[in-house]
Write a protein that holds these residues in place. Structure first.
Motif, short mmCIF file in Angstrom:
data_model
loop_
_atom_site.label_atom_id
_atom_site.label_comp_id
_atom_site.label_asym_id
_atom_site.label_seq_id
_atom_site.Cartn_x
_atom_site.Cartn_y
_atom_site.Cartn_z
N MET A 41 -45.54 25.25 -38.77
CA MET A 41 -45.15 24.90 -40.14
C MET A 41 -45.18 26.12 -41.05
SD MET A 41 -44.27 21.87 -39.73
CE MET A 41 -43.94 21.42 -41.42
N THR A 42 -46.15 27.00 -40.85
CA THR A 42 -46.23 28.22 -41.65
C THR A 42 -45.03 29.11 -41.39
OG1 THR A 42 -48.64 28.15 -41.68
CG2 THR A 42 -47.62 30.28 -42.13
N LEU A 43 -44.61 29.18 -40.13
CA LEU A 43 -43.42 29.96 -39.77
C LEU A 43 -42.21 29.49 -40.56
CD1 LEU A 43 -41.81 31.92 -37.94
CD2 LEU A 43 -41.67 30.06 -36.27
N GLY A 44 -42.01 28.16 -40.59
CA GLY A 44 -40.87 27.61 -41.34
C GLY A 44 -40.97 27.92 -42.81
N SER A 45 -42.16 27.80 -43.38
CA SER A 45 -42.35 28.07 -44.81
C SER A 45 -42.07 29.53 -45.14
CB SER A 45 -43.78 27.71 -45.23
OG SER A 45 -44.01 26.32 -45.08
N ASP A 46 -42.52 30.43 -44.27
CA ASP A 46 -42.29 31.86 -44.49
C ASP A 46 -40.80 32.20 -44.43
OD1 ASP A 46 -44.99 32.27 -44.78
OD2 ASP A 46 -45.29 33.13 -42.79
N THR A 171 -27.54 27.25 -39.49
CA THR A 171 -28.71 26.42 -39.23
C THR A 171 -29.63 27.09 -38.20
OG1 THR A 171 -27.39 24.43 -39.63
CG2 THR A 171 -29.52 24.13 -38.55
N PHE A 172 -30.90 27.21 -38.57
CA PHE A 172 -31.90 27.82 -37.70
C PHE A 172 -32.88 26.77 -37.19
CE2 PHE A 172 -30.57 31.47 -40.21
CZ PHE A 172 -30.60 32.52 -39.30
N LYS A 173 -33.44 27.05 -36.03
CA LYS A 173 -34.51 26.23 -35.46
C LYS A 173 -35.73 27.13 -35.27
CE LYS A 173 -35.62 23.41 -31.37
NZ LYS A 173 -35.11 22.92 -30.07
N LEU A 174 -36.86 26.75 -35.88
CA LEU A 174 -38.06 27.58 -35.82
C LEU A 174 -39.25 26.74 -35.36
CD1 LEU A 174 -36.49 28.09 -38.85
CD2 LEU A 174 -37.88 30.15 -38.67
N HIS A 175 -39.99 27.26 -34.42
CA HIS A 175 -41.20 26.56 -33.98
C HIS A 175 -42.08 27.52 -33.18
CE1 HIS A 175 -40.08 26.07 -29.63
NE2 HIS A 175 -38.88 26.29 -30.14
N VAL A 176 -43.29 27.08 -32.91
CA VAL A 176 -44.22 27.82 -32.06
C VAL A 176 -44.28 27.10 -30.73
CG1 VAL A 176 -46.66 28.41 -31.75
CG2 VAL A 176 -45.56 28.76 -33.97
N ILE A 186 -36.05 22.71 -38.85
CA ILE A 186 -34.60 22.91 -38.84
C ILE A 186 -34.21 23.31 -40.26
CG2 ILE A 186 -32.33 21.91 -38.44
CD1 ILE A 186 -33.97 22.12 -35.91
N VAL A 187 -33.84 24.57 -40.43
CA VAL A 187 -33.52 25.11 -41.75
C VAL A 187 -32.03 25.39 -41.84
CG1 VAL A 187 -33.96 26.98 -43.39
CG2 VAL A 187 -35.82 26.14 -41.93
N SER A 188 -31.37 24.74 -42.79
CA SER A 188 -29.92 24.88 -42.95
C SER A 188 -29.60 25.55 -44.28
CB SER A 188 -29.23 23.52 -42.89
OG SER A 188 -29.46 22.91 -41.63
N ILE A 189 -28.63 26.45 -44.24
CA ILE A 189 -28.14 27.13 -45.44
C ILE A 189 -26.72 26.64 -45.68
CG2 ILE A 189 -27.87 29.34 -46.61
CD1 ILE A 189 -29.48 30.54 -44.20
N GLY A 190 -26.51 25.97 -46.80
CA GLY A 190 -25.19 25.44 -47.11
C GLY A 190 -24.29 26.47 -47.78
N VAL A 191 -23.04 26.09 -47.96
CA VAL A 191 -22.05 27.01 -48.51
C VAL A 191 -22.43 27.49 -49.90
CG1 VAL A 191 -20.61 25.14 -49.45
CG2 VAL A 191 -19.57 27.36 -48.85
N ALA A 192 -23.15 26.66 -50.67
CA ALA A 192 -23.57 27.05 -52.02
C ALA A 192 -24.81 27.94 -51.99
CB ALA A 192 -23.82 25.81 -52.88
#
Length: 202
Positions: A41-46, A171-176, A186-192
């Protein structure tokens, strides 16, 4: 007068050690799981903090700002190296859609560095497809669009996601490794340029 000695008998000591061993055998795996889940969870937050920082700087500077994986703090690594750390930098590329970022040698170009050294960290582009509702913390199925692997994400001077290699979203996937529960990010960056985060089963 009889003098009494107080202490443990050998049998009592052995029973105590057996009980302690059982308790540790049960508690240690659970404790290790909790550590890995917290790290995940810390990885995703960072990572979200790094992306938000890059976007904020692009708007503040009215300039292109990018984030890329980096091993040495000064250059971008490859598209498979996102788990090795990131740099945010002022991108001197000639156009928003340029397929190669440009890191000038002038001071102040590199804005921030996030080193990652934990071999259990995994950061990759999420595979396109649908994650079933039962595997998503929100209880709703998650549709992930296709992302072409790139070694940087660029924000335009307006803070929008620059379209590179036909990626209108990323879209990225991050986990330990060996995390449990809904602790994969699952972190997604939209067009905006706006970010969204979902948590799915490890």
């Amino acid at each position: 007068m009889v003098r009494r000695e107080f202490g443990f008998t050998l049998i009592e000591l052995m029973v105590t050690l057996v009980v302690l061993g059982v308790v540790l055998a049960v508690a240690i795996p659970s404790f290790n799981d909790q550590i890995r889940n917290n790290k995940s969870m810390t990885l995703g937050s960072d990572f979200i903090a790094a992306l938000n920082f890059a976007r904020t700087e692009s708007v503040k500077r009215a300039a292109r700002v990018s984030i890329c994986p980096s091993i040495n703090k000064t250059t971008c690594a490859t598209a498979t190296d996102w788990a090795k750390g990131w740099i945010v930098f002022v991108d001197s590329a000639a156009a928003d859609s340029a397929t190669t970022p440009v890191i000038a040698s002038t001071p102040g170009t590199i804005l921030r560095y996030w080193p990652l050294t934990d071999p259990e960290i995994n950061v990759a582009f999420a595979a396109a497809g649908t994650i079933a509702a039962g595997n998503v913390k929100s209880g709703q199925a998650l549709v992930i669009p296709a992302t072409t692997a790139v070694n940087f994400v660029r924000f335009s001077a307006l803070g929008t996601l620059a379209k590179v290699s036909n990626n209108s979203t990323v879209t990225f996937k991050l986990h330990v490794s060996n995390c449990t529960g809904f602790n994969t990010n699952i972190v997604s960056i939209g067009v905006a340029g706006l970010l969204s985060t979902d948590y799915v089963a490890c």
